[in-house]
Design an enzyme around this catalytic site. Structure first.
Site, PDB file in Angstrom:
ATOM      1  N   ALA A  42       0.851  -1.184   0.000  1.00  0.00           N
ATOM      2  CA  ALA A  42       0.000   0.000   0.000  1.00  0.00           C
ATOM      3  C   ALA A  42       0.890   1.237   0.000  1.00  0.00           C
ATOM      4  O   ALA A  42       2.042   1.179   0.441  1.00  0.00           O
ATOM      5  CB  ALA A  42      -0.883  -0.002   1.242  1.00  0.00           C
TER       6      ALA A  42
ATOM      7  N   GLY B  75       0.594  -5.078   0.480  1.00  0.00           N
ATOM      8  CA  GLY B  75      -0.457  -5.177  -0.538  1.00  0.00           C
ATOM      9  C   GLY B  75       0.042  -5.830  -1.824  1.00  0.00           C
ATOM     10  O   GLY B  75      -0.734  -6.430  -2.564  1.00  0.00           O
TER      11      GLY B  75
ATOM     12  N   GLU C  21      -0.299  -9.389  -1.227  1.00  0.00           N
ATOM     13  CA  GLU C  21      -1.751  -9.664  -1.230  1.00  0.00           C
ATOM     14  C   GLU C  21      -2.302  -9.671  -2.660  1.00  0.00           C
ATOM     15  O   GLU C  21      -3.191 -10.450  -2.988  1.00  0.00           O
ATOM     16  CB  GLU C  21      -2.469  -8.629  -0.347  1.00  0.00           C
ATOM     17  CG  GLU C  21      -2.133  -8.840   1.132  1.00  0.00           C
ATOM     18  CD  GLU C  21      -2.533  -7.681   2.022  1.00  0.00           C
ATOM     19  OE1 GLU C  21      -2.161  -6.529   1.704  1.00  0.00           O
ATOM     20  OE2 GLU C  21      -3.228  -7.904   3.022  1.00  0.00           O
TER      21      GLU C  21
ATOM     22  N   GLU D 160       3.735  -5.310   7.316  1.00  0.00           N
ATOM     23  CA  GLU D 160       2.874  -4.308   7.974  1.00  0.00           C
ATOM     24  C   GLU D 160       3.161  -4.172   9.462  1.00  0.00           C
ATOM     25  O   GLU D 160       3.006  -3.094  10.043  1.00  0.00           O
ATOM     26  CB  GLU D 160       1.390  -4.655   7.772  1.00  0.00           C
ATOM     27  CG  GLU D 160       0.880  -4.493   6.346  1.00  0.00           C
ATOM     28  CD  GLU D 160       1.083  -5.711   5.465  1.00  0.00           C
ATOM     29  OE1 GLU D 160       1.856  -6.613   5.847  1.00  0.00           O
ATOM     30  OE2 GLU D 160       0.460  -5.760   4.392  1.00  0.00           O
TER      31      GLU D 160
HETATM   32  N1  CAA Z   1       4.574   3.354  -0.272  1.00  0.00           N
HETATM   33  C1  CAA Z   1       5.007   4.542  -0.745  1.00  0.00           C
HETATM   34  N2  CAA Z   1       6.245   4.706  -1.236  1.00  0.00           N
HETATM   35  C2  CAA Z   1       7.067   3.646  -1.258  1.00  0.00           C
HETATM   36  C3  CAA Z   1       6.679   2.377  -0.793  1.00  0.00           C
HETATM   37  C4  CAA Z   1       5.361   2.266  -0.282  1.00  0.00           C
HETATM   38  N3  CAA Z   1       4.875   1.089   0.155  1.00  0.00           N
HETATM   39  N4  CAA Z   1       7.710   1.516  -0.934  1.00  0.00           N
HETATM   40  C5  CAA Z   1       8.713   2.234  -1.481  1.00  0.00           C
HETATM   41  N5  CAA Z   1       8.330   3.499  -1.685  1.00  0.00           N
HETATM   42  C6  CAA Z   1       9.118   4.604  -2.250  1.00  0.00           C
HETATM   43  C7  CAA Z   1      10.171   5.062  -1.265  1.00  0.00           C
HETATM   44  O1  CAA Z   1       9.614   5.980  -0.348  1.00  0.00           O
HETATM   45  C8  CAA Z   1      11.182   5.681  -2.211  1.00  0.00           C
HETATM   46  O2  CAA Z   1      10.714   6.968  -2.596  1.00  0.00           O
HETATM   47  P1  CAA Z   1      11.725   8.260  -2.504  1.00  0.00           P
HETATM   48  O3  CAA Z   1      12.843   7.893  -3.463  1.00  0.00           O
HETATM   49  O4  CAA Z   1      10.867   9.383  -2.966  1.00  0.00           O
HETATM   50  O5  CAA Z   1      12.176   8.317  -1.099  1.00  0.00           O
HETATM   51  C9  CAA Z   1      11.114   4.797  -3.445  1.00  0.00           C
HETATM   52  O6  CAA Z   1       9.862   4.115  -3.362  1.00  0.00           O
HETATM   53  C10 CAA Z   1      12.213   3.746  -3.484  1.00  0.00           C
HETATM   54  O7  CAA Z   1      12.193   3.030  -2.268  1.00  0.00           O
HETATM   55  P2  CAA Z   1      13.481   2.804  -1.348  1.00  0.00           P
HETATM   56  O8  CAA Z   1      14.432   3.934  -1.511  1.00  0.00           O
HETATM   57  O9  CAA Z   1      13.013   2.506   0.041  1.00  0.00           O
HETATM   58  O10 CAA Z   1      14.091   1.499  -2.053  1.00  0.00           O
HETATM   59  P3  CAA Z   1      14.974   0.388  -1.371  1.00  0.00           P
HETATM   60  O11 CAA Z   1      15.464  -0.476  -2.486  1.00  0.00           O
HETATM   61  O12 CAA Z   1      15.990   0.968  -0.460  1.00  0.00           O
HETATM   62  O13 CAA Z   1      13.952  -0.468  -0.453  1.00  0.00           O
HETATM   63  C11 CAA Z   1      11.889  -1.634   0.031  1.00  0.00           C
HETATM   64  C12 CAA Z   1      12.929  -1.185  -1.039  1.00  0.00           C
HETATM   65  C13 CAA Z   1      12.545  -2.645   0.983  1.00  0.00           C
HETATM   66  C14 CAA Z   1      10.739  -2.261  -0.711  1.00  0.00           C
HETATM   67  C15 CAA Z   1      11.448  -0.391   0.851  1.00  0.00           C
HETATM   68  O14 CAA Z   1      11.063   0.638  -0.053  1.00  0.00           O
HETATM   69  C16 CAA Z   1      10.276  -0.670   1.756  1.00  0.00           C
HETATM   70  O15 CAA Z   1      10.463  -1.247   2.819  1.00  0.00           O
HETATM   71  N6  CAA Z   1       9.058  -0.237   1.354  1.00  0.00           N
HETATM   72  C17 CAA Z   1       7.857  -0.390   2.164  1.00  0.00           C
HETATM   73  C18 CAA Z   1       7.347  -1.824   2.152  1.00  0.00           C
HETATM   74  C19 CAA Z   1       6.152  -1.944   3.071  1.00  0.00           C
HETATM   75  O16 CAA Z   1       6.225  -1.725   4.256  1.00  0.00           O
HETATM   76  N7  CAA Z   1       5.014  -2.351   2.484  1.00  0.00           N
HETATM   77  C20 CAA Z   1       3.771  -2.551   3.241  1.00  0.00           C
HETATM   78  C21 CAA Z   1       2.893  -1.336   3.132  1.00  0.00           C
HETATM   79  S1  CAA Z   1       1.452  -1.462   4.175  1.00  0.00           S
HETATM   80  C22 CAA Z   1       0.360  -2.411   3.300  1.00  0.00           C
HETATM   81  O17 CAA Z   1       0.655  -2.903   2.225  1.00  0.00           O
HETATM   82  C23 CAA Z   1      -1.018  -2.585   3.918  1.00  0.00           C
HETATM   83  C24 CAA Z   1      -1.904  -3.545   3.252  1.00  0.00           C
HETATM   84  O18 CAA Z   1      -2.050  -4.676   3.678  1.00  0.00           O
HETATM   85  C25 CAA Z   1      -2.730  -3.178   2.087  1.00  0.00           C
END
Ligand code: CAA
Length: 257
Positions: free
Chosen positions: A65, A108, A111, A131
């Protein structure tokens, strides 16, 4: 024109949907989910589309998400969240949906993978429900479908620690049907989709529905559904064609009738 999707028809009967929001690793913002739900509805209405392949980029299928969007939502916003309806429309797509997964499939994104019927993954794919690291739990089926897909111990480990698993672990656990080299995942998914698109469409549709019943009803109800569907297909033109083609030692040409 969708903003976050690229839609192509690379094979007869097959639609390829590519998530394209590279600046956020295909994070599933509301607009992207709305576009995907609408695209699947359009594929469902289109008699020429018999299977859909869904993919992301080499770096990320989808990183979950959109956390920035989540940060702006209060409790009332969450209660009236339009994404819930989009998820329901995506999960109820009636035609075969094949996910071709590379890179991150998190939250997500994982999912979304579990809404697919068949999952082809590149060896570098990572599946996870992180999450818990945000102080929340999966909200689009990640506790329910994950446990059904991989069993209780691994689902608990993934959801409670937030740690991702590798593509190989995901295949061993039953989340992934086939592993490929990363650069071949989409191509292989398209082959599988093309193979399905050559089958009798009514049989494919009822086969999917019957298999899904196995996951959400008791055995007696599922067997009853299977028998009804089997009987229904006995009245189709395509069944006659399938049997005749076998006897005449030639490929069948199904019409969806
Ligand atoms: N939402 C919004 N932006 C996101 C994102 C997310 N889920 N995941 C990555 N991005 C963005 C980052 O903020 C970054 O943007 P900026 O360059 O503007 O800062 C860009 O994408 C690249 O990401 P990273 O620099 O973090 O890339 P990385 O290679 O260092 O790491 C990653 C990759 C491990 C996937 C890391 O981005 C991460 O941990 N992302 C979040 C994953 C997460 O927690 N997902 C669960 C969300 S909650 C959910 O999904 C609820 C549900 O059940 C529906």
């Amino acid at each position: 024109m969708p903003r976050y999707l690229v839609v192509q028809a690379p094979e007869d009967g097959v639609r390829l949907i590519t998530l394209q929001r590279p600046e956020a690793l295909n994070a599933l913002c509301t607009e992207l989910l709305a576009e995907l739900a609408a695209e699947l509805e359009s594929a469902e209405r289109d008699p020429a589309t018999l299977a859909v392949v869904l993919t992301g980029s080499r770096k990320a299928f989808a990183a979950g998400a959109d956390i920035r969007e989540m940060a702006e939502r209060d409790l009332v916003g969450i209660l009236n969240d339009p994404r819930v309806a989009h998820w329901q429309r995506i999960a109820s797509f009636a035609k075969p949906l094949i996910a071709a997964v590379n890179g991150f499939a998190l939250g997500g994104g994982c999912e979304l993978v579990m809404c697919a019927d068949i999952v082809i993954a590149g060896e570098d794919a990572r599946f996870g429900q992180p999450e818990i690291n945000l102080g929340i739990i999966p909200g689009a089926g990640g506790t329910q479908r994950l446990l059904r897909a991989v069993g209780k111990p691994l689902a608990m480990q993934m959801v409670l620690t937030g740690d991702p698993i590798t593509a190989r672990q995901a295949q061993q656990a039953g989340l992934v049907s086939e592993l490929t080299q990363p650069e071949l995942a989409v191509e292989r998914a398209l082959q599988v989709a093309a193979s399905i698109a050559r089958k009798a469409p009514l049989a494919v549709r009822l086969a999917k529905e019957a298999l899904l019943k196995a996951g959400d009803t008791d055995l007696a109800t599922g067997l009853r559904f299977e028998r009804h569907a089997f009987t229904l297909l006995a009245g189709t033109v395509d069944r006659d064609e399938g049997i005749r083609a076998f006897q005449e030692k030639r490929p069948a040409h199904f019409l969806g009738q």
